[in-house]
Design a protein around this motif. Sequence first.
Motif, PDB file in Angstrom:
ATOM      1  N   UNK A   1       0.850  -1.185   0.000  1.00 27.28           N
ATOM      2  CA  UNK A   1       0.000   0.000   0.000  1.00 27.28           C
ATOM      3  C   UNK A   1       0.885   1.234   0.000  1.00 27.28           C
ATOM      4  N   UNK A   2       0.938   1.906  -1.147  1.00 24.34           N
ATOM      5  CA  UNK A   2       1.682   3.148  -1.264  1.00 24.34           C
ATOM      6  C   UNK A   2       0.762   4.346  -1.155  1.00 24.34           C
ATOM      7  N   UNK A   3       1.318   5.522  -1.384  1.00 23.18           N
ATOM      8  CA  UNK A   3       0.516   6.733  -1.260  1.00 23.18           C
ATOM      9  C   UNK A   3      -0.592   6.790  -2.297  1.00 23.18           C
ATOM     10  N   UNK A   4      -0.281   6.370  -3.538  1.00 22.40           N
ATOM     11  CA  UNK A   4      -1.275   6.401  -4.613  1.00 22.40           C
ATOM     12  C   UNK A   4      -1.471   5.043  -5.290  1.00 22.40           C
ATOM     13  N   UNK A   5      -0.791   4.016  -4.799  1.00 21.75           N
ATOM     14  CA  UNK A   5      -0.826   2.714  -5.453  1.00 21.75           C
ATOM     15  C   UNK A   5      -1.087   1.612  -4.434  1.00 21.75           C
ATOM     16  N   UNK A   6      -1.904   0.646  -4.849  1.00 26.04           N
ATOM     17  CA  UNK A   6      -2.206  -0.517  -4.011  1.00 26.04           C
ATOM     18  C   UNK A   6      -2.028  -1.766  -4.878  1.00 26.04           C
ATOM     19  N   UNK A   7      -1.119  -2.662  -4.476  1.00 18.73           N
ATOM     20  CA  UNK A   7      -0.854  -3.908  -5.199  1.00 18.73           C
ATOM     21  C   UNK A   7      -1.225  -5.074  -4.294  1.00 18.73           C
ATOM     22  N   UNK A   8      -1.959  -6.037  -4.826  1.00 18.14           N
ATOM     23  CA  UNK A   8      -2.437  -7.166  -4.026  1.00 18.14           C
ATOM     24  C   UNK A   8      -2.220  -8.467  -4.794  1.00 18.14           C
ATOM     25  N   UNK A   9      -1.743  -9.506  -4.094  1.00 16.11           N
ATOM     26  CA  UNK A   9      -1.560 -10.843  -4.667  1.00 16.11           C
ATOM     27  C   UNK A   9      -2.144 -11.854  -3.685  1.00 16.11           C
ATOM     28  N   UNK A  10      -2.972 -12.779  -4.184  1.00 13.31           N
ATOM     29  CA  UNK A  10      -3.613 -13.780  -3.332  1.00 13.31           C
ATOM     30  C   UNK A  10      -3.512 -15.156  -3.985  1.00 13.31           C
ATOM     31  N   UNK A  11      -3.046 -16.140  -3.216  1.00 13.41           N
ATOM     32  CA  UNK A  11      -3.043 -17.538  -3.635  1.00 13.41           C
ATOM     33  C   UNK A  11      -4.169 -18.256  -2.893  1.00 13.41           C
ATOM     34  N   UNK A  12      -4.880 -19.167  -3.567  1.00 16.98           N
ATOM     35  CA  UNK A  12      -6.000 -19.854  -2.916  1.00 16.98           C
ATOM     36  C   UNK A  12      -6.095 -21.298  -3.373  1.00 16.98           C
TER      37      UNK A  12
END
Length: 200
Positions: free
Chosen positions: A127-138
């Motif tokens: 979670x950055x100031x203007x950027x959100x990166x998400x990775x999920x394994x299931x």
Amino acid sequence: VAGADVDDAHGTSEDFSYSTLVLKRSGGTLLQHGIFGQGDIRWGRARFYGGLRHQFTGQGDTFLSPNGGATVGLGQFRLRASGYRSFRAPTLNELYRDFRVGNALTQANPGLIPEQLVGVETGADWIGENTHVSVTLFRDELTHLIGNATLSTSPSLILRQRRNLSDGWSRGVETSVIHKWRQWTADASYLFADARLSTG
């Protein structure tokens, strides 16, 4: 958080066959209700979640759905993991309504039991100031999947019935990126899911 809910569904169907000039009526009632509770607690950089639901499926069965998880914050990074158990009750359509398409007749089945799922997932967020990166394994394990089973075949009639057929599983990865520029927001995501029946 704690609560309760009730879902009372009634359905009727009238199907008219132009070839046999027969009107068939079917339908039923499905009364489902449940109670649930969920809570979370913070300990340092970690947060732990837990929940439980007890459901009456409307067919004389009950189902217990626990879930739990944890997140850990490390600056701009967040690590997370969770596990859960859930179900899908058969619908009124699957329980009570026969239908025919051409020479294929599919029968309902009031003896169906709920499909069940047990799953786990883990992931990370940046979670950055203007950027959100998400990775999920299931990975999800499924049992008592409902499908149409062929009972008999003839030139004039293919007879099928809804049944609890087989087990299966689904595994994969989901990613997303969100970036903001003043009044604009860009969102990109990708899901890879490998879903198979127990036969492969």
